[in-house]
Design a protein around this motif. Sequence first.
Motif, short mmCIF file in Angstrom:
data_model
loop_
_atom_site.label_atom_id
_atom_site.label_comp_id
_atom_site.label_asym_id
_atom_site.label_seq_id
_atom_site.Cartn_x
_atom_site.Cartn_y
_atom_site.Cartn_z
N GLU A 159 0.82 -1.22 0.00
CA GLU A 159 0.00 0.00 0.00
C GLU A 159 0.86 1.27 0.00
O GLU A 159 0.59 2.22 -0.76
N GLY A 253 -8.98 0.80 6.55
CA GLY A 253 -10.12 1.09 5.68
C GLY A 253 -11.43 0.93 6.44
O GLY A 253 -11.46 0.74 7.66
N LEU A 313 -10.35 1.34 1.14
CA LEU A 313 -9.42 2.11 1.98
C LEU A 313 -9.82 3.56 2.14
O LEU A 313 -9.35 4.23 3.07
N LYS A 316 -7.26 6.75 3.46
CA LYS A 316 -6.32 6.40 4.54
C LYS A 316 -4.86 6.60 4.11
O LYS A 316 -4.05 7.17 4.84
N TYR A 317 -4.51 6.12 2.93
CA TYR A 317 -3.13 6.20 2.46
C TYR A 317 -2.90 7.42 1.56
O TYR A 317 -1.85 8.05 1.62
#
Length: 475
Positions: A159, A253, A313, A316-317
């Motif tokens: 990720e 997530g 997700l 989040k990233y």
Amino acid sequence: MEGLVMRWRALATLASCRLQLSRTVPSRLHHCAPATGRRLLLSRMFQPQNLREDQVLSLEGRTGELTCKSQRLMLQVGLIHPANPGCYHLLPYTVRAMEKLVRVIDEEMQAIGGQKVNMPSLSSAELWRATNRWDLMGKELLRLRDRHGKEYCLGPTHEEAITALVASQKTLSYKQLPFLLYQVTRKFRDEPRPRFGLLRGREFYMKDMYTFDCSAEAAQQTYSLVCNAYCSLFNRLGLPFVKVQADVGSIGGTMSHEFQLPVHVGEDRLAICPSCSFSANVETLDLSQMNCPMCQGPLSETKGIEVGHTFYLGTKYSSIFNAQFANAHGKPSLAEMGCYGLGVTRILAAAIEVLSTEDCIRWPGLLAPYQVCLIPPKQGSKEEGAAELTESLCDHIVKAVPQLQGEVLLDDRTHLTIGNRLKDANTLGYPFVIIAGKRALEDPSQFEVWCQNTNEVVFLTREGVIELLSSVQVV
């Protein structure tokens, strides 16, 4: 000008030499092929077989019993060989099956717009610290330092890497999205107790896809699209799967599903409602009330092997690495993400676990390392005259059924009885085993055909064999 002419002459001489060599020196394929031409001969295969269970346990460095059928069978017939705890050599038959599985995966992922990439296994600690997963993952990460003291891990998932890659592209537009980027690569996880062969190891192959969308609604549509592709994949393989509600775990997530193969050696506990479509990993439920949250009916419990996992997700990233795109108004917006994993080596082992008998491997038809095994008579037997018929049939199958090129194996170990070779063929699980016995010497010749996946045995002429095999699907 004179120098140019001399150069042309030199090139012409070199080309002439190469042409002459190509006419007089056999190609690498012919040089390595058996004396009978391009036939695939079992005697030439690197395929150790017939290990006793005590020998298997010795290879594993264990005592007691192997409780996992797929692990025992794969070790006994030489599909895998232990290297280190939780790590295995994948031997030729397994590599062939895995390459076929990857082709099926590629077809399904690219049918929905997937683009294949390949990211480094070495992942910088800086990336993982940015998401706090360097500490969160704990001892599960296999960590190392280079000669300069810089820290890395061998990636169990990517990720951070993929989000940083997309974030580095500063001119992305909403018109380019969605991106569905995936890879099939080795992954690493420092399992505290590796077991069950390829079902739970320290090194394994995985397909991981990461998606980038311009809105939450679009990302939800992509999530459904990938889940449907997973369903299509498992249906094509003929594997009895169930999609269950799951925990997001360390990936994170807001939504997650697992694709499970129900089997008694599975490590996951599944709750399934027989009255409606609800199913879940038990870890997501309140165990004090095992009633279906949709229809309130009682839930039944079973065990399963996780072979796929999907996550929505959100940002989040993308929010951590600033993975942005220009929206319809020209303003920067964060990409909405999803990630989707398939355990490639785990699917192979789980399929063997689910489909095989206690003594014989059974493959999904598309993944069988070889589709056909031909068994000629024993040398010196009354039926020895049918040997040439077997070789002729072998060549004819390859010519008449083009999709079976490279899929037909001739068991030329004619010092063994037909019975011994048939037993080996049954154990290895070739979908079709063709024997030249007494009836091959009749007029017309008839071959004994074992259809492993349907448990049928039929006698067919050469034309009947070709008709039967013409419908075989390969990838």
